[in-house]
Design a protein around this motif. Structure first.
Motif, PDB file in Angstrom:
ATOM      1  N   LYS A   1       6.652   6.793  16.253  1.00  0.00           N
ATOM      2  CA  LYS A   1       5.200   6.944  16.268  1.00  0.00           C
ATOM      3  C   LYS A   1       4.720   7.521  17.586  1.00  0.00           C
ATOM      4  O   LYS A   1       3.891   8.452  17.617  1.00  0.00           O
ATOM      5  CB  LYS A   1       4.536   5.595  16.003  1.00  0.00           C
ATOM      6  CG  LYS A   1       3.009   5.642  15.998  1.00  0.00           C
ATOM      7  CD  LYS A   1       2.475   6.535  14.887  1.00  0.00           C
ATOM      8  CE  LYS A   1       0.955   6.489  14.836  1.00  0.00           C
ATOM      9  NZ  LYS A   1       0.427   7.358  13.744  1.00  0.00           N
TER      10      LYS A   1
ATOM     11  N   VAL B   1      -0.800   1.622  16.602  1.00  0.00           N
ATOM     12  CA  VAL B   1       0.585   1.755  16.151  1.00  0.00           C
ATOM     13  C   VAL B   1       0.851   0.552  15.259  1.00  0.00           C
ATOM     14  O   VAL B   1       1.202  -0.530  15.723  1.00  0.00           O
ATOM     15  CB  VAL B   1       1.571   1.809  17.324  1.00  0.00           C
ATOM     16  CG1 VAL B   1       3.007   1.973  16.808  1.00  0.00           C
ATOM     17  CG2 VAL B   1       1.218   2.962  18.265  1.00  0.00           C
TER      18      VAL B   1
ATOM     19  N   ASP C   1       2.411   2.719   8.275  1.00  0.00           N
ATOM     20  CA  ASP C   1       2.379   4.020   8.935  1.00  0.00           C
ATOM     21  C   ASP C   1       3.628   4.797   8.531  1.00  0.00           C
ATOM     22  O   ASP C   1       4.748   4.318   8.730  1.00  0.00           O
ATOM     23  CB  ASP C   1       2.333   3.837  10.455  1.00  0.00           C
ATOM     24  CG  ASP C   1       2.078   5.130  11.194  1.00  0.00           C
ATOM     25  OD1 ASP C   1       2.870   6.084  11.026  1.00  0.00           O
ATOM     26  OD2 ASP C   1       1.102   5.189  11.954  1.00  0.00           O
TER      27      ASP C   1
END
Length: 320
Positions: free
Chosen positions: A58, A141, A146
């Motif tokens: 990420k 994050v 994600d």
């Protein structure tokens, strides 16, 4: 759905920043369970768990503006440690939000890495504060909701597929919010489509099994001592992966997860946290379902616990 191309891209991106952890047979666990066992040793990963992979993936995908704004993570322990350490290595300012019930060592490691630590009264409150900080301008994050994070965690499955013996039949993976099992299942579906993937949760941290029963993500009450598996809900993204790619999700009580830590220490010479200890009771259930002839893969996801914590839990449950 995350595919093999995203996972392969993540593997190339994070390779300079993470460890390709060993994938090794465990004769001791094989003798204990009565079938061949291969272990993927993510407890030897940088920061002590697989979480370094998703955090690195990420962070390396952020734009210049996102990097400049700084990042925030919500964590019961390992994700926060990983983000703090990887953000410091990549020169990104990080804030970590944890419940006060998170292990003291996890809180200390996040601060020692240079992150700003924020504490809340529970995991629900931690997620609420994390989202509020994201609304105020920090880049969230997320520990599992994600695609970049899931692709990073999927590199565990990619390495397992490449390094394990060909006869591997069943892989058991711990579930918190579902990012790890989503990535591993996606990688194995592409590289070893005949391998069954099983999830395991602890009682009182049953977000994925509740979602599968309900047909979608639902909030769950949290009471498990295993804070690193204690997500208040899974995401639609991780639910979709589990519903399509995972054989079943098993739930084991906390005391069996702690006994699993003791057994991993005794029979595999591995110092693991309860989020990995729960693999052993789940493995026994898997074997009762699939019968003889299995070759198990166990993803030993982390080792961030202390002697005092494990002995304290063992004493609480009367374990030897």
């Amino acid at each position: 759905m995350i595919g093999i191309f995203e996972i392969e891209a993540a593997a190339g991106l994070i390779a300079p920043h993470v460890v390709r952890t060993p994938t090794v047979p465990s004769p001791g666990l094989g003798a204990l369970l009565g079938v061949p066992v291969t272990t993927k040793l993510e407890l030897l990963q940088r920061t002590g768990s697989f979480k370094a992979r998703g955090a690195a993936a990420k962070l390396l995908s952020l734009s210049a503006a996102e990097r400049a704004a700084g990042v925030v993570a919500v964590s019961g322990g390992n994700h926060g440690i990983a983000l703090a350490v990887m953000a410091a290595a990549l020169d990104v300012k990080a804030t970590v939000v944890m419940p006060r019930t998170a292990p003291a060592r996890s809180r200390a490691l996040a601060e020692e890495a240079g992150a700003s630590l924020r504490l809340t009264d529970g995991m629900d409150g931690a997620f609420e504060l994390g989202m509020r900080l994201a609304d105020e301008g920090l880049t969230l994050v997320h520990p599992f909701d994600d695609p970049a994070v899931i692709a990073g965690q999927g590199t565990v499955g990619l390495e397992l597929a490449e390094d394990a013996a060909e006869e591997l039949t069943d892989v058991v993976v711990s579930i918190g919010g579902g990012g790890l099992i989503s990535g591993i299942a996606a990688a194995l579906r592409a590289r070893r489509p005949g391998v069954r993937v099983w999830g395991v949760e602890t009682a009182g941290a049953e977000a994925m099994s509740a979602a599968l029963a309900a047909g979608g993500p639902v909030p769950v009450p949290l009471s498990s001592l295993v804070t690193t598996l204690s997500a208040p809900t899974v995401s639609r993204l991780t639910y979709d992966h589990a519903a399509k790619l995972v054989e079943d999700v098993l739930v084991v009580p906390d005391h069996e997860a702690v006994q699993g830590c003791l057994d991993l220490s005794t029979h595999a010479k591995l110092w693991a946290e309860p989020a990995a200890g729960c693999l052993l009771p789940a493995a026994r259930e898997v074997l009762s379902r699939v019968g003889p002839g299995a070759h198990l893969g166990l993803v030993v996801c982390g080792g961030n616990t202390t002697l005092a914590e494990v002995t304290g839990w063992a004493e609480r449950f009367g374990l030897g």
